[in-house]
Design a protein around this motif. Structure first.
Motif, PDB file in Angstrom:
ATOM      1  N   VAL A 132     -53.747  17.564  23.774  1.00 27.12           N
ATOM      2  CA  VAL A 132     -54.054  18.342  22.524  1.00 27.12           C
ATOM      3  C   VAL A 132     -54.472  17.594  21.339  1.00 27.12           C
ATOM      4  O   VAL A 132     -54.377  16.273  21.376  1.00 27.12           O
ATOM      5  N   PRO A 133     -55.160  18.328  20.368  1.00 32.65           N
ATOM      6  CA  PRO A 133     -55.541  17.564  19.263  1.00 32.65           C
ATOM      7  C   PRO A 133     -54.308  16.743  18.496  1.00 32.65           C
ATOM      8  O   PRO A 133     -53.418  17.237  18.752  1.00 32.65           O
ATOM      9  N   ALA A 134     -54.569  15.625  17.928  1.00 29.81           N
ATOM     10  CA  ALA A 134     -53.495  14.833  17.316  1.00 29.81           C
ATOM     11  C   ALA A 134     -52.856  15.838  15.919  1.00 29.81           C
ATOM     12  O   ALA A 134     -51.778  15.508  15.545  1.00 29.81           O
ATOM     13  N   SER A 135     -53.646  16.735  15.728  1.00 38.01           N
ATOM     14  CA  SER A 135     -53.147  17.644  14.485  1.00 38.01           C
ATOM     15  C   SER A 135     -51.898  18.330  14.981  1.00 38.01           C
ATOM     16  O   SER A 135     -51.359  19.049  13.948  1.00 38.01           O
ATOM     17  N   VAL A 136     -51.728  18.716  16.044  1.00 40.98           N
ATOM     18  CA  VAL A 136     -50.542  19.344  16.650  1.00 40.98           C
ATOM     19  C   VAL A 136     -49.461  18.886  16.248  1.00 40.98           C
ATOM     20  O   VAL A 136     -49.098  17.492  16.618  1.00 40.98           O
ATOM     21  N   ASN A 137     -48.621  19.683  15.585  1.00 44.73           N
ATOM     22  CA  ASN A 137     -47.068  18.947  15.178  1.00 44.73           C
ATOM     23  C   ASN A 137     -45.879  19.371  15.833  1.00 44.73           C
ATOM     24  O   ASN A 137     -44.960  19.440  15.469  1.00 44.73           O
ATOM     25  N   THR A 138     -46.181  20.120  17.001  1.00 46.70           N
ATOM     26  CA  THR A 138     -45.040  20.499  18.167  1.00 46.70           C
ATOM     27  C   THR A 138     -44.993  19.656  19.260  1.00 46.70           C
ATOM     28  O   THR A 138     -46.493  19.495  19.577  1.00 46.70           O
TER      29      THR A 138
END
Length: 324
Positions: A132-138
């Motif tokens: 997933v993108p690095a921006s995903v925080n979960t």
């Protein structure tokens, strides 16, 4: 008079010599260069795997072993060439789809994997990495909760309709209760670009491609599709650890031959290939490419083909998947 032990030793030596030598009047095999046909371009994983096997196989057989790239149709053009070969000196290094669901996915496929090809040996396997993108925080269960809440507002990318990544994502959707929409791309490089640009929210990628981006902090790995953690990427949890149960999916490379190749030659190749891939230096090179060594008998590969064909055929039929 010979002692019993001496007689047994001589009998064993004679049997070994006879098994290693051609019957009088028969041509030794191989009697000319052996060709490994690969359905993907130079530098691709199947190509690299074939070239890794070629030199030690050449040394063992005493004949040149050459790799021929015959690209197109996801490797099916090469598989068809192998299936039609009658020279007893042509084999193929193939991926899952060529040996399992090619005909089920596209009835117009010109060969039947189960009827026209003979399994030789499963060479190496690898899970896919849900990336997933690095921006995903979960991560873990929280990631799938967010995915379920987002429904069809999320997208997932693959290198094409009917690929293992596509079928695997449809299987994951059913197991995890999520509903992202499929966006096919020409290949995995374009999928990675889309992930880096936050244009898609997830993809199943080979570890060899995903982990370079993950370790650089540019993408994030949620989990692998193996039943447990994989030796290929031991730092990445399995999807089971995130609450996705009963999901086991791998990509693999295998050697297959045309049905015209005599069984004795098939068995000899399988024995040699198994010994080659299990050499420590070869095993390490395969692991460095993101794969785990298998090295099976023809029967072992045949069983894997049957199991995977049934599982993927079920996904294809339930989702009415057809090639573009």
């Amino acid at each position: 008079m010979f002692r019993p032990q001496r007689r047994h030793a001589i009998a064993a030596a004679i049997a070994m010599a006879c098994s290693a030598s051609p019957v009088f009047g028969q041509t030794p095999w191989p009697s000319q260069p052996l060709k490994i046909v690969v359905g993907f371009p130079a530098g691709s994983t199947p190509d690299l795997m074939a070239r890794l096997l070629a030199e030690p196989l050449q040394q063992a057989l005493g004949q040149p072993v050459v790799v021929e790239n015959k690209t197109g149709a996801g490797g099916n053009i090469a598989a068809d060439q192998v299936a039609r070969a009658t020279d007893h000196h042509t084999i193929g290094l193939m991926i899952n789809g060529n040996l399992t669901i090619a005909k089920i996915l596209n009835p117009a496929t010109t060969y039947d994997p189960l009827k026209d090809l003979t399994p030789v040996s499963l060479i190496a396997t690898s899970p896919l990495v849900l990336t997933v993108p690095a921006s995903v925080n979960t991560s873990g269960a929280a990631y799938f909760a967010a995915a379920r809440q987002s429904g069809d507002k999320w997208n997932y990318g693959t290198p094409g309709v009917g690929t293992v990544a596509h079928l695997g994502m449809e299987l994951l959707k059913a197991k995890a209760g999520i509903a992202p929409v499929h966006v096919p791309y020409p290949g995995n490089p374009q999928v990675i670009t889309a992930l880096l640009g936050d244009q898609i929210q997830m993809s199943l990628l080979p570890p060899g491609l995903a982990m370079a981006q993950v370790r650089a902090g540019k993408l994030k790995a949620i989990g692998v599709t193996s039943a447990g953690r994989s030796s290929v990427v031991p730092e990445v949890p399995s999807l089971a650890e995130a609450g996705v149960k009963d999901l086991q999916l791998e990509i693999w490379n295998a050697v297959a031959a045309p049905n015209s190749l005599p069984k004795a030659h098939v068995n000899r190749l399988a024995t040699l290939l198994t010994e080659i891939v299990r050499r420590p230096e070869i095993r390490q090179k395969i692991l460095a490419q993101g794969w785990q060594v298998a090295g099976t008998s023809p029967e072992g590969l045949a069983n894997r083909i049957r199991v995977d064909t049934a599982a993927m055929a079920d996904v294809i039929q339930k989702n009415n998947i057809r090639p573009n």
